[in-house]
Write a protein that holds these residues in place. Sequence first.
Motif, PDB file in Angstrom:
ATOM      1  N   PRO A   1       0.839  -1.238  -0.136  1.00  0.00           N
ATOM      2  CA  PRO A   1       0.088   0.157   0.142  1.00  0.00           C
ATOM      3  C   PRO A   1       0.860   1.350   0.024  1.00  0.00           C
ATOM      4  CG  PRO A   1       0.065  -1.094   2.274  1.00  0.00           C
ATOM      5  CD  PRO A   1       0.762  -1.998   1.166  1.00  0.00           C
ATOM      6  N   THR A   2       0.339   2.242  -0.462  1.00  0.00           N
ATOM      7  CA  THR A   2       1.044   3.638  -0.951  1.00  0.00           C
ATOM      8  C   THR A   2       0.533   4.818  -0.080  1.00  0.00           C
ATOM      9  OG1 THR A   2       1.207   2.682  -3.289  1.00  0.00           O
ATOM     10  CG2 THR A   2       1.771   4.871  -2.967  1.00  0.00           C
ATOM     11  N   TYR A   3       1.633   5.347   0.412  1.00  0.00           N
ATOM     12  CA  TYR A   3       1.367   6.771   1.263  1.00  0.00           C
ATOM     13  C   TYR A   3       0.758   7.589   0.220  1.00  0.00           C
ATOM     14  CZ  TYR A   3       3.156  11.367   2.857  1.00  0.00           C
ATOM     15  OH  TYR A   3       3.304  12.441   3.550  1.00  0.00           O
ATOM     16  N   PRO A   4      -0.554   8.016   0.652  1.00  0.00           N
ATOM     17  CA  PRO A   4      -1.565   8.645  -0.214  1.00  0.00           C
ATOM     18  C   PRO A   4      -0.714   9.863  -0.844  1.00  0.00           C
ATOM     19  CG  PRO A   4      -2.588   8.296   1.668  1.00  0.00           C
ATOM     20  CD  PRO A   4      -1.002   7.700   1.967  1.00  0.00           C
TER      21      PRO A   4
ATOM     22  N   ARG B   1       3.149   3.189 -10.808  1.00  0.00           N
ATOM     23  CA  ARG B   1       2.507   1.650 -10.734  1.00  0.00           C
ATOM     24  C   ARG B   1       2.864   1.145  -9.469  1.00  0.00           C
ATOM     25  NH1 ARG B   1       4.855  -1.331 -15.608  1.00  0.00           N
ATOM     26  NH2 ARG B   1       3.487   0.181 -16.620  1.00  0.00           N
ATOM     27  N   GLU B   2       1.830   0.533  -8.781  1.00  0.00           N
ATOM     28  CA  GLU B   2       1.974  -0.124  -7.394  1.00  0.00           C
ATOM     29  C   GLU B   2       2.572  -1.486  -7.626  1.00  0.00           C
ATOM     30  OE1 GLU B   2      -1.207  -0.803  -4.545  1.00  0.00           O
ATOM     31  OE2 GLU B   2      -1.054   1.228  -4.210  1.00  0.00           O
ATOM     32  N   ASN B   3       3.875  -1.811  -7.077  1.00  0.00           N
ATOM     33  CA  ASN B   3       4.143  -3.274  -6.730  1.00  0.00           C
ATOM     34  C   ASN B   3       3.790  -3.795  -5.483  1.00  0.00           C
ATOM     35  OD1 ASN B   3       6.836  -4.307  -5.185  1.00  0.00           O
ATOM     36  ND2 ASN B   3       6.466  -5.352  -7.114  1.00  0.00           N
ATOM     37  N   PRO B   4       2.596  -4.629  -5.425  1.00  0.00           N
ATOM     38  CA  PRO B   4       1.960  -4.954  -4.160  1.00  0.00           C
ATOM     39  C   PRO B   4       3.010  -5.646  -3.207  1.00  0.00           C
ATOM     40  CG  PRO B   4       0.699  -5.678  -6.195  1.00  0.00           C
ATOM     41  CD  PRO B   4       1.991  -5.244  -6.627  1.00  0.00           C
ATOM     42  N   MET B   5       3.323  -5.332  -1.928  1.00  0.00           N
ATOM     43  CA  MET B   5       3.896  -6.086  -1.075  1.00  0.00           C
ATOM     44  C   MET B   5       3.265  -7.239  -0.844  1.00  0.00           C
ATOM     45  SD  MET B   5       4.859  -2.821   1.523  1.00  0.00           S
ATOM     46  CE  MET B   5       6.292  -3.584   2.466  1.00  0.00           C
TER      47      MET B   5
ATOM     48  N   MET C   1      -4.935  -1.771  -2.192  1.00  0.00           N
ATOM     49  CA  MET C   1      -4.583  -2.769  -1.124  1.00  0.00           C
ATOM     50  C   MET C   1      -5.154  -2.200   0.155  1.00  0.00           C
ATOM     51  SD  MET C   1      -0.614  -3.838  -1.882  1.00  0.00           S
ATOM     52  CE  MET C   1      -0.291  -4.926  -0.734  1.00  0.00           C
ATOM     53  N   GLY C   2      -5.647  -1.001   0.319  1.00  0.00           N
ATOM     54  CA  GLY C   2      -6.090  -0.282   1.356  1.00  0.00           C
ATOM     55  C   GLY C   2      -7.533  -0.741   1.946  1.00  0.00           C
ATOM     56  N   ARG C   3      -8.188  -1.313   0.891  1.00  0.00           N
ATOM     57  CA  ARG C   3      -9.430  -1.736   1.141  1.00  0.00           C
ATOM     58  C   ARG C   3      -9.771  -2.432   2.498  1.00  0.00           C
ATOM     59  NH1 ARG C   3     -10.466  -3.572  -4.363  1.00  0.00           N
ATOM     60  NH2 ARG C   3     -10.202  -1.782  -5.545  1.00  0.00           N
ATOM     61  N   GLY C   4     -10.615  -2.080   3.200  1.00  0.00           N
ATOM     62  CA  GLY C   4     -11.011  -2.794   4.591  1.00  0.00           C
ATOM     63  C   GLY C   4     -10.039  -2.375   5.504  1.00  0.00           C
ATOM     64  N   TYR C   5      -8.784  -1.592   5.294  1.00  0.00           N
ATOM     65  CA  TYR C   5      -7.900  -1.398   6.557  1.00  0.00           C
ATOM     66  C   TYR C   5      -7.955   0.184   6.779  1.00  0.00           C
ATOM     67  CZ  TYR C   5      -4.850  -5.364   5.493  1.00  0.00           C
ATOM     68  OH  TYR C   5      -4.492  -6.608   5.411  1.00  0.00           O
ATOM     69  N   ALA C   6      -7.335   0.510   8.022  1.00  0.00           N
ATOM     70  CA  ALA C   6      -7.470   1.881   8.451  1.00  0.00           C
ATOM     71  C   ALA C   6      -5.905   2.001   9.074  1.00  0.00           C
ATOM     72  CB  ALA C   6      -8.579   2.098   9.455  1.00  0.00           C
ATOM     73  N   ARG C   7      -5.514   3.148   8.980  1.00  0.00           N
ATOM     74  CA  ARG C   7      -4.227   3.403   9.556  1.00  0.00           C
ATOM     75  C   ARG C   7      -4.158   4.190  10.949  1.00  0.00           C
ATOM     76  NH1 ARG C   7       0.268   7.548   7.416  1.00  0.00           N
ATOM     77  NH2 ARG C   7      -1.203   8.624   8.649  1.00  0.00           N
TER      78      ARG C   7
END
Length: 386
Positions: free
Chosen positions: A117-120, A134-138, A355-361
């Motif tokens: 996930p990417t720093y907005p 382009r995102e490279n998923p961890m 990748m941030g769907r369903g997540y919160a920071r």
Amino acid sequence: MVSVNPLTQLDLPTLRRRRSMKWRRYPDDVLPLWVAEMDTPLAPPVVDALSQAVHLGDTGYATAGRLAEAFAGFAFHRFGWWPDPAHCVLVGDVAQGIVEVLTVVTAPGDVVLIGGPTYPPFRRLIPRTGRVLRENPMARGADGRFRLDLDRLASDLSAPDVKAYLLVNPHNPAGTVPTRAELAAVAAMCEKHGVRLLSDEIHAPLVFPGSQFVPVLSLPEADRAIAFVSASKAWNLAGLKSALAVAGPRAVTDLRKIPEDAGISAGLFGVLASDAAFRAGGSWLEDLMAGLDHNRMLLESLLAKHLPGIGYAVPEATFLAWLDCTDLGLGDDPAAAFLERGRVALSSGPDFGGMGRGYARLNFATSPEILTEGVLRMAAAVTPIR
Ligand SMILES: Cc1ncc(COP(=O)(O)O)c(C=O)c1O
């Protein structure tokens, strides 16, 4: 000297008087645990440096002064790495530095790869330069921790349109610290494919015991990389504006191509405060890390007790917790429900990309009391109303 936890020095009414973004975005009944600001007073050496500047009316345009030397001393002491101060350039902040460097080392239309996930802000800033993000998923391990996926990275870096890879070390929001072996592999892959390696090391001072931060430029494989460093996260100086871009030996010519006025958006207070933090803020940082270490474990026990449905891999670094709320049934953006029903503000996962769907920071750089109250409010948001 008696150690004092910087996270327990300010009570809630005092913090609510702050005018910074963290405290002003939401109404007063909302507890803010979102943007990466800390609820600490300033480190005493920073207070001294800024007070002297205020008394002197020293509020003109910034010059880098001896900031690069101050950073080099800190980096040597803390990481065993001595960056050449002559290879450092002052920029207003890390985000601006990355944009300036990308403008020099890539062309419009080139792809910049980043570990998601990417720093907005990167998701907005990089496309604004005309480059393609382009995102490279961890990869998510069995422990719920996101780490670099070297196989996927090898394949993504080999695409001919990828010209730069932005590594975030330590990673925000995942809180992971890549190992020396991982970094060496990343650097070698970038070199093989002619991809420029940029390394955002803003969270480097904030690594917990058990993990070790390795500056990418300390690796011989990364001599063409450019790193970005700042005192802004570890000493809470984000609004003062100051960061350094640091070039590896084979990247110095590129760094020199950054327009000379790039440093004009740095603030003199930022330079003076960062200089003081790097030179004399070490013991304050130790106290802070002890407080953050306590909080990251407290958060684990609070979640286990009140919100066992949340997945939380205790971070190896940073004061940010990347919470997997997918089992709570709160949809793609659990932070929206926490805010609306619990009156507690976290950062929205979807802002960090798919990748941030369903997540919160959650930002745990606060007092244990406020952290506890925050988790209770989150729990209240998921408890069915009777
Ligand atoms: C990984 C990362 N990079 C960059 C930034 C922004 O730094 P700056 O304010 O120096 O642009 C942040 C802020 O939280 C961050 O977490």
